[in-house]
Motif scaffolding. Structure first.
Motif, mmCIF file in Angstrom:
data_model
loop_
_atom_site.group_PDB
_atom_site.id
_atom_site.type_symbol
_atom_site.label_atom_id
_atom_site.label_comp_id
_atom_site.label_asym_id
_atom_site.label_seq_id
_atom_site.Cartn_x
_atom_site.Cartn_y
_atom_site.Cartn_z
ATOM 1 N N VAL A 190 0.842 -1.201 0.000
ATOM 2 C CA VAL A 190 0.000 0.000 0.000
ATOM 3 C C VAL A 190 0.886 1.264 0.000
ATOM 4 O O VAL A 190 0.589 2.235 -0.685
ATOM 5 N N ASP A 191 1.994 1.211 0.734
ATOM 6 C CA ASP A 191 2.938 2.339 0.747
ATOM 7 C C ASP A 191 3.506 2.582 -0.654
ATOM 8 O O ASP A 191 3.581 3.724 -1.106
ATOM 9 N N LYS A 192 3.878 1.512 -1.347
ATOM 10 C CA LYS A 192 4.416 1.647 -2.709
ATOM 11 C C LYS A 192 3.370 2.213 -3.671
ATOM 12 O O LYS A 192 3.722 2.796 -4.694
ATOM 13 N N LEU A 193 2.108 2.060 -3.312
ATOM 14 C CA LEU A 193 1.021 2.612 -4.135
ATOM 15 C C LEU A 193 0.677 4.046 -3.724
ATOM 16 O O LEU A 193 -0.287 4.618 -4.214
ATOM 17 N N GLY A 194 1.457 4.605 -2.789
ATOM 18 C CA GLY A 194 1.289 6.010 -2.415
ATOM 19 C C GLY A 194 0.327 6.272 -1.274
ATOM 20 O O GLY A 194 -0.074 7.416 -1.061
ATOM 21 N N ILE A 195 -0.039 5.247 -0.535
ATOM 22 C CA ILE A 195 -0.964 5.401 0.586
ATOM 23 C C ILE A 195 -0.190 5.212 1.886
ATOM 24 O O ILE A 195 0.479 4.193 2.075
ATOM 25 N N ALA A 196 -0.280 6.165 2.771
ATOM 26 C CA ALA A 196 0.422 6.090 4.054
ATOM 27 C C ALA A 196 -0.454 5.388 5.082
ATOM 28 O O ALA A 196 -1.538 5.857 5.409
ATOM 29 N N VAL A 197 0.020 4.242 5.555
ATOM 30 C CA VAL A 197 -0.612 3.517 6.648
ATOM 31 C C VAL A 197 0.491 3.158 7.631
ATOM 32 O O VAL A 197 1.677 3.282 7.323
ATOM 33 N N ARG A 198 0.099 2.706 8.792
ATOM 34 C CA ARG A 198 1.065 2.257 9.798
ATOM 35 C C ARG A 198 0.823 0.787 10.036
ATOM 36 O O ARG A 198 -0.315 0.319 10.049
ATOM 37 N N THR A 199 1.904 0.019 10.202
ATOM 38 C CA THR A 199 1.769 -1.398 10.536
ATOM 39 C C THR A 199 2.565 -1.683 11.798
ATOM 40 O O THR A 199 3.479 -0.944 12.149
ATOM 41 N N GLY A 200 2.188 -2.749 12.480
ATOM 42 C CA GLY A 200 2.948 -3.167 13.651
ATOM 43 C C GLY A 200 2.085 -3.297 14.884
ATOM 44 O O GLY A 200 0.869 -3.478 14.800
ATOM 45 N N HIS A 201 2.747 -3.165 16.043
ATOM 46 C CA HIS A 201 2.075 -3.311 17.336
ATOM 47 C C HIS A 201 1.403 -2.027 17.798
ATOM 48 O O HIS A 201 0.569 -2.052 18.698
ATOM 49 N N HIS A 202 1.808 -0.903 17.268
ATOM 50 C CA HIS A 202 1.256 0.407 17.627
ATOM 51 C C HIS A 202 1.376 0.680 19.129
ATOM 52 O O HIS A 202 0.472 1.230 19.756
ATOM 53 N N CYS A 203 2.508 0.267 19.699
ATOM 54 C CA CYS A 203 2.773 0.441 21.146
ATOM 55 C C CYS A 203 1.694 -0.227 22.004
ATOM 56 O O CYS A 203 1.370 0.251 23.086
ATOM 57 N N ALA A 204 1.120 -1.302 21.490
ATOM 58 C CA ALA A 204 0.056 -2.011 22.209
ATOM 59 C C ALA A 204 0.229 -3.517 22.060
ATOM 60 O O ALA A 204 -0.717 -4.234 21.752
ATOM 61 N N GLN A 205 1.459 -3.995 22.275
ATOM 62 C CA GLN A 205 1.731 -5.407 22.068
ATOM 63 C C GLN A 205 0.887 -6.328 22.939
ATOM 64 O O GLN A 205 0.476 -7.397 22.459
ATOM 65 N N PRO A 206 0.546 -5.963 24.184
ATOM 66 C CA PRO A 206 -0.338 -6.863 24.946
ATOM 67 C C PRO A 206 -1.683 -7.121 24.258
ATOM 68 O O PRO A 206 -2.225 -8.224 24.344
ATOM 69 N N TYR A 239 -5.072 -10.943 21.044
ATOM 70 C CA TYR A 239 -5.747 -11.392 19.825
ATOM 71 C C TYR A 239 -4.940 -12.439 19.046
ATOM 72 O O TYR A 239 -5.397 -12.947 18.028
ATOM 73 N N LYS A 240 -3.709 -12.709 19.511
ATOM 74 C CA LYS A 240 -2.817 -13.671 18.853
ATOM 75 C C LYS A 240 -2.560 -13.280 17.397
ATOM 76 O O LYS A 240 -2.675 -14.100 16.472
ATOM 77 N N ILE A 241 -2.204 -12.012 17.216
ATOM 78 C CA ILE A 241 -1.898 -11.489 15.890
ATOM 79 C C ILE A 241 -0.520 -10.816 15.933
ATOM 80 O O ILE A 241 -0.076 -10.370 16.990
ATOM 81 N N PRO A 242 0.164 -10.742 14.782
ATOM 82 C CA PRO A 242 1.495 -10.145 14.757
ATOM 83 C C PRO A 242 1.481 -8.615 14.761
ATOM 84 O O PRO A 242 2.507 -7.973 14.923
ATOM 85 N N GLY A 243 0.329 -8.042 14.578
ATOM 86 C CA GLY A 243 0.162 -6.601 14.493
ATOM 87 C C GLY A 243 -1.055 -6.313 13.641
ATOM 88 O O GLY A 243 -1.825 -7.227 13.323
ATOM 89 N N THR A 244 -1.219 -5.065 13.274
ATOM 90 C CA THR A 244 -2.326 -4.686 12.390
ATOM 91 C C THR A 244 -1.853 -3.650 11.390
ATOM 92 O O THR A 244 -0.779 -3.069 11.524
ATOM 93 N N VAL A 245 -2.673 -3.428 10.396
ATOM 94 C CA VAL A 245 -2.535 -2.284 9.503
ATOM 95 C C VAL A 245 -3.444 -1.213 10.091
ATOM 96 O O VAL A 245 -4.581 -1.501 10.472
ATOM 97 N N ARG A 246 -2.944 0.006 10.188
ATOM 98 C CA ARG A 246 -3.766 1.079 10.763
ATOM 99 C C ARG A 246 -3.823 2.245 9.789
ATOM 100 O O ARG A 246 -2.794 2.733 9.327
ATOM 101 N N ALA A 247 -5.042 2.667 9.482
ATOM 102 C CA ALA A 247 -5.275 3.836 8.636
ATOM 103 C C ALA A 247 -5.976 4.897 9.472
ATOM 104 O O ALA A 247 -6.877 4.581 10.251
#
Length: 172
Positions: A117-133, A138-146
């Motif tokens: 999505v970044d390569k397509l010119g859209i800024a999103v954030r991925t990862g834990h977002h400082c909320a790893q607990p 949820y047993k997930i590696p992180g999320t995409v956040r828009a």
């Protein structure tokens, strides 16, 4: 009493940075520092930033904070509907909130989605977002956040959705 104790220790500590406004006297023999709190405030204050912040507040007050909140909520609802229509999407945190969507697409790592999505010119954030607990819960590696704001449009959300669809197609 506690304040005096803290003040004594702060007076004993040397400054950790050097710069204007923190100096009392400078000679070739020695430097003395200004009193508290100035000895820890190196450099010129961000005057331009304060002026810009005032202008931003004036701008937002002219629009109206309630109008901004209403519009951002409309964008959030629009984006949520479009995102869920893609299929295999899980959105995390659907209660009353700001115009932010954290999501995953089934069997695709959020970082991979974010990279495409970044390569397509859209800024999103991925990862834990400082909320790893929460991610562990949820047993997930992180999320995409828009995130959406009052300067965004539904047409921009449509571009975002098309980028997500393309990423999903490429990674499925």
């Amino acid at each position: 009493m506690d304040y005096v104790w803290k003040e004594n220790w702060l007076n004993k500590l040397p400054p950790y940075k050097g710069g204007g406004e923190m100096i009392d006297q400078v000679t070739f023999e020695k430097t003395t520092y200004a009193g508290l709190p100035h000895k820890f405030e190196a450099g010129t204050p961000n005057i331009c930033g304060v002026i810009a912040f005032g202008a931003a507040l004036d701008y937002m007050n002219a629009i109206g904070f309630e109008a901004i909140a209403t519009y951002e909520n409309e964008l959030l609802e629009y984006a949520t509907e479009k995102l869920l229509a893609i299929g295999d999407v899980t959105i995390y945190g659907t209660g009353d909130k700001t115009a932010v969507i954290s999501f995953n697409i089934e069997n695709i790592h959020p970082y991979d989605i974010g990279t495409i999505v970044d390569k397509l010119g859209i800024a999103v954030r991925t990862g834990h977002h400082c909320a790893q607990p929460i991610m562990d819960f949820y047993k997930i590696p992180g999320t995409v956040r828009a995130s959406f704001s009052f300067y965004n449009t539904k047409e921009e959300i449509d571009v975002f959705i098309e980028a997500i669809k393309k990423a999903k197609m490429m990674l499925s």
